[in-house]
Design an enzyme around this catalytic site. Structure first.
Site, PDB file in Angstrom:
ATOM      1  N   HIS A 105       0.694 -63.932 -12.557  1.00 17.55           N
ATOM      2  CA  HIS A 105       0.587 -63.591 -13.978  1.00 17.55           C
ATOM      3  C   HIS A 105      -0.299 -62.355 -14.119  1.00 17.55           C
ATOM      4  O   HIS A 105      -1.512 -62.463 -14.275  1.00 17.55           O
ATOM      5  CB  HIS A 105       0.005 -64.787 -14.748  1.00 17.55           C
ATOM      6  CG  HIS A 105      -0.019 -64.609 -16.230  1.00 17.55           C
ATOM      7  ND1 HIS A 105      -0.063 -65.691 -17.093  1.00 17.55           N
ATOM      8  CD2 HIS A 105      -0.020 -63.509 -17.021  1.00 17.55           C
ATOM      9  CE1 HIS A 105      -0.084 -65.255 -18.342  1.00 17.55           C
ATOM     10  NE2 HIS A 105      -0.080 -63.919 -18.323  1.00 17.55           N
TER      11      HIS A 105
ATOM     12  N   HIS B  20       0.202 -58.526 -16.071  1.00 19.90           N
ATOM     13  CA  HIS B  20       1.002 -57.519 -16.797  1.00 19.90           C
ATOM     14  C   HIS B  20       0.599 -56.180 -16.217  1.00 19.90           C
ATOM     15  O   HIS B  20      -0.571 -55.791 -16.325  1.00 19.90           O
ATOM     16  CB  HIS B  20       0.691 -57.557 -18.293  1.00 19.90           C
ATOM     17  CG  HIS B  20       0.940 -58.891 -18.905  1.00 19.90           C
ATOM     18  ND1 HIS B  20       2.097 -59.194 -19.585  1.00 19.90           N
ATOM     19  CD2 HIS B  20       0.192 -60.034 -18.920  1.00 19.90           C
ATOM     20  CE1 HIS B  20       2.044 -60.441 -20.001  1.00 19.90           C
ATOM     21  NE2 HIS B  20       0.905 -60.987 -19.612  1.00 19.90           N
TER      22      HIS B  20
ATOM     23  N   HIS C 287       5.409 -67.059 -21.646  1.00 20.91           N
ATOM     24  CA  HIS C 287       4.079 -67.374 -22.157  1.00 20.91           C
ATOM     25  C   HIS C 287       4.252 -68.478 -23.204  1.00 20.91           C
ATOM     26  O   HIS C 287       5.094 -68.353 -24.112  1.00 20.91           O
ATOM     27  CB  HIS C 287       3.465 -66.163 -22.843  1.00 20.91           C
ATOM     28  CG  HIS C 287       2.925 -65.124 -21.907  1.00 20.91           C
ATOM     29  ND1 HIS C 287       3.662 -64.561 -20.919  1.00 20.91           N
ATOM     30  CD2 HIS C 287       1.680 -64.560 -21.832  1.00 20.91           C
ATOM     31  CE1 HIS C 287       2.904 -63.676 -20.261  1.00 20.91           C
ATOM     32  NE2 HIS C 287       1.699 -63.666 -20.794  1.00 20.91           N
TER      33      HIS C 287
ATOM     34  N   GLU D 208      -0.706 -70.429 -25.073  1.00 19.07           N
ATOM     35  CA  GLU D 208      -1.898 -69.586 -24.880  1.00 19.07           C
ATOM     36  C   GLU D 208      -2.752 -69.760 -26.144  1.00 19.07           C
ATOM     37  O   GLU D 208      -3.835 -70.313 -26.087  1.00 19.07           O
ATOM     38  CB  GLU D 208      -1.497 -68.117 -24.673  1.00 19.07           C
ATOM     39  CG  GLU D 208      -2.682 -67.175 -24.519  1.00 19.07           C
ATOM     40  CD  GLU D 208      -2.279 -65.693 -24.393  1.00 19.07           C
ATOM     41  OE1 GLU D 208      -1.127 -65.342 -24.697  1.00 19.07           O
ATOM     42  OE2 GLU D 208      -3.166 -64.888 -24.012  1.00 19.07           O
TER      43      GLU D 208
ATOM     44  N   ASP E 236      -3.980 -61.718 -15.605  1.00 15.93           N
ATOM     45  CA  ASP E 236      -3.360 -61.354 -16.892  1.00 15.93           C
ATOM     46  C   ASP E 236      -3.402 -59.831 -17.123  1.00 15.93           C
ATOM     47  O   ASP E 236      -2.414 -59.149 -16.860  1.00 15.93           O
ATOM     48  CB  ASP E 236      -4.025 -62.117 -18.042  1.00 15.93           C
ATOM     49  CG  ASP E 236      -3.122 -62.299 -19.249  1.00 15.93           C
ATOM     50  OD1 ASP E 236      -1.923 -61.987 -19.165  1.00 15.93           O
ATOM     51  OD2 ASP E 236      -3.611 -62.768 -20.296  1.00 15.93           O
ATOM     52  N   ASP E 237      -4.528 -59.334 -17.648  1.00 19.09           N
ATOM     53  CA  ASP E 237      -4.676 -57.899 -17.943  1.00 19.09           C
ATOM     54  C   ASP E 237      -6.043 -57.459 -17.441  1.00 19.09           C
ATOM     55  O   ASP E 237      -6.979 -57.260 -18.227  1.00 19.09           O
ATOM     56  CB  ASP E 237      -4.568 -57.672 -19.457  1.00 19.09           C
ATOM     57  CG  ASP E 237      -3.226 -58.140 -19.996  1.00 19.09           C
ATOM     58  OD1 ASP E 237      -2.227 -57.439 -19.790  1.00 19.09           O
ATOM     59  OD2 ASP E 237      -3.189 -59.233 -20.602  1.00 19.09           O
TER      60      ASP E 237
HETATM   61  N1  ADE Z   1       0.868 -59.157 -22.993  1.00 19.67           N
HETATM   62  C1  ADE Z   1      -0.136 -58.757 -22.188  1.00 19.67           C
HETATM   63  N2  ADE Z   1      -1.043 -59.731 -22.077  1.00 19.67           N
HETATM   64  C2  ADE Z   1      -0.608 -60.769 -22.831  1.00 19.67           C
HETATM   65  C3  ADE Z   1      -1.096 -62.063 -23.103  1.00 19.67           C
HETATM   66  N3  ADE Z   1      -2.246 -62.517 -22.601  1.00 19.67           N
HETATM   67  N4  ADE Z   1      -0.383 -62.848 -23.934  1.00 19.67           N
HETATM   68  C4  ADE Z   1       0.768 -62.414 -24.454  1.00 19.67           C
HETATM   69  N5  ADE Z   1       1.269 -61.211 -24.212  1.00 19.67           N
HETATM   70  C5  ADE Z   1       0.599 -60.396 -23.405  1.00 19.67           C
HETATM   71 ZN    ZN Z   2      -0.007 -62.752 -19.995  1.00 19.31          ZN
END
Ligand code: ADE
Ligand code: ZN
Length: 346
Positions: A25, A27, A205, A208, A286-287
């Protein structure tokens, strides 16, 4: 034989860093560091609404998912050429290799780029070339998962799929991301059914920020194989049983949950509860450029907050391979290496 020996708390970070792991996971646009955003803006002549790297980083104070997404989509505006996508992914793979990530499945958001006039080929070819080089030069295997933006229409998702199909050998799966609440999985039931017919792996997703009901519909209507995040599932005992029984993996992202205020602190995170209930939870970043850490930071900070031990570390790493979309022989090879790492760890 019990493979996992007890490990003293002060030795756990070393074990967490050393153990081989898969990231499921990430992005790729969320790995774009402010320094690279500025370098690409200069290279491409794109104006940014921030005067410096520090000013941009200073804006990374989020209150929820949407407050992050606004700045994340703005950051992606510097990506114009195939080489830009390559450079972004290459920078991520170097970090992954440092963290002993040996396999990774990357999300990308084509609609963020095609809406700005960047072609689907530019996006996919740049990312795919970086995946090929990561295997050859860093020993990190990688594949791509195309995500539909759920705040856009199903029609837009169908058009995106059509544009991507000539390049279908370069990605292995389909995901669903962006603002969750108000955009339930059922909005994309038909396009996911089509992707299933085409033979793609499916993930989404869900849970969350959104309710457990979205996890149910991601499973039952979209027929996904993994749930991204899924931390809200602990509010529904029946759903927890279903996830455990069917070994549906959750790709949990602790630092993301912290920075987007899903949990007030890491000590309150429910990762241990998910594992102890028998769910196939994994840890992911994630990011990472926006949330303060790549894989090993996610592991070490979450474990430092307490209540997780070497047995949990082993299960998380093992789950990451078992839940991945690699073949069984590759899974077995990675799990062997994982077992050796734990056996040899002093
Ligand atoms: N796009 C990038 N990060 C995300 C996240 N945590 N939840 C949903 N979309 C995303
Ligand atoms: Zn994500």
């Amino acid at each position: 034989m019990n493979l996992v020996k007890p490990v003293a708390a002060d030795r756990l970070p070393a074990l967490l860093r050393q153990m081989p792991k898969a990231e499921l996971h990430i992005h790729i646009e969320g790995s774009l560091e402010p320094e690279l955003i500025f370098a690409l803006a200069r290279r491409n002549g794109v104006a940014l609404p921030y005067a410096s790297v520090d000013e941009l980083r200073g804006a990374y104070a989020f209150t929820n998912l949407q407050s992050f997404l606004d700045i994340y989509y703005a950051g992606a505006s510097v990506l114009l050429k195939e080489q830009d996508f390559y450079d972004m992914a290459r920078a991520y793979f170097l970090k992954a290799a440092e963290d002993n990530v040996v396999h990774t499945e990357l999300f990308f958001d084509p609609q963020t780029h095609t809406a700005r006039g960047v072609s689907m080929q530019t996006v996919i070819n740049g990312l795919h070339r970086a995946c090929v080089d990561a295997q050859a030069e860093l020993g990190v295997s990688a594949s791509l998962i195309l995500c539909f933006l759920r705040h856009l229409s199903e029609q837009d998702a169908f058009e995106t799929l059509e544009q991507a199909l000539p390049l279908q050998d370069k990605f292995i799966g389909i995901g669903l991301d962006s603002g969750e609440v108000g955009n339930p999985p059922e909005k994309f039931a038909r396009v996911f059914a089509r992707c299933r017919e085409l033979g793609f792996h499916l993930v989404a997703h869900a849970g969350e920020e959104g309710p457990p009901a979205y996890v149910w519909t991601a499973l039952d209507l979209l027929k996904v194989e993994r749930i991204d995040h899924g931390v809200q599932s602990s509010r529904d005992a029946l759903l927890m049983q279903r996830l455990a029984k069917d070994r549906i993996a959750l790709t949990v992202c602790p630092l993301s949950n912290l920075k987007l205020c899903v949990f007030p602190d890491l000590a309150s995170h429910n990762l241990r509860q998910l594992l102890d209930a028998g769910l196939a939870a994994t840890v992911n970043s994630d990011d990472p450029a926006y949330f303060g850490g790549y894989m090993n930071e996610n592991f070490t900070q979450t474990f430092a907050a307490g209540r997780l031990n070497a047995e949990h570390a082993y299960r998380l790493a093992r789950n990451s391979f078992e839940a991945s979309f690699i073949d069984d022989a590759a899974k077995a090879r990675h799990i062997d290496r994982l077992n050796q790492t734990f056996a040899a760890f002093q």
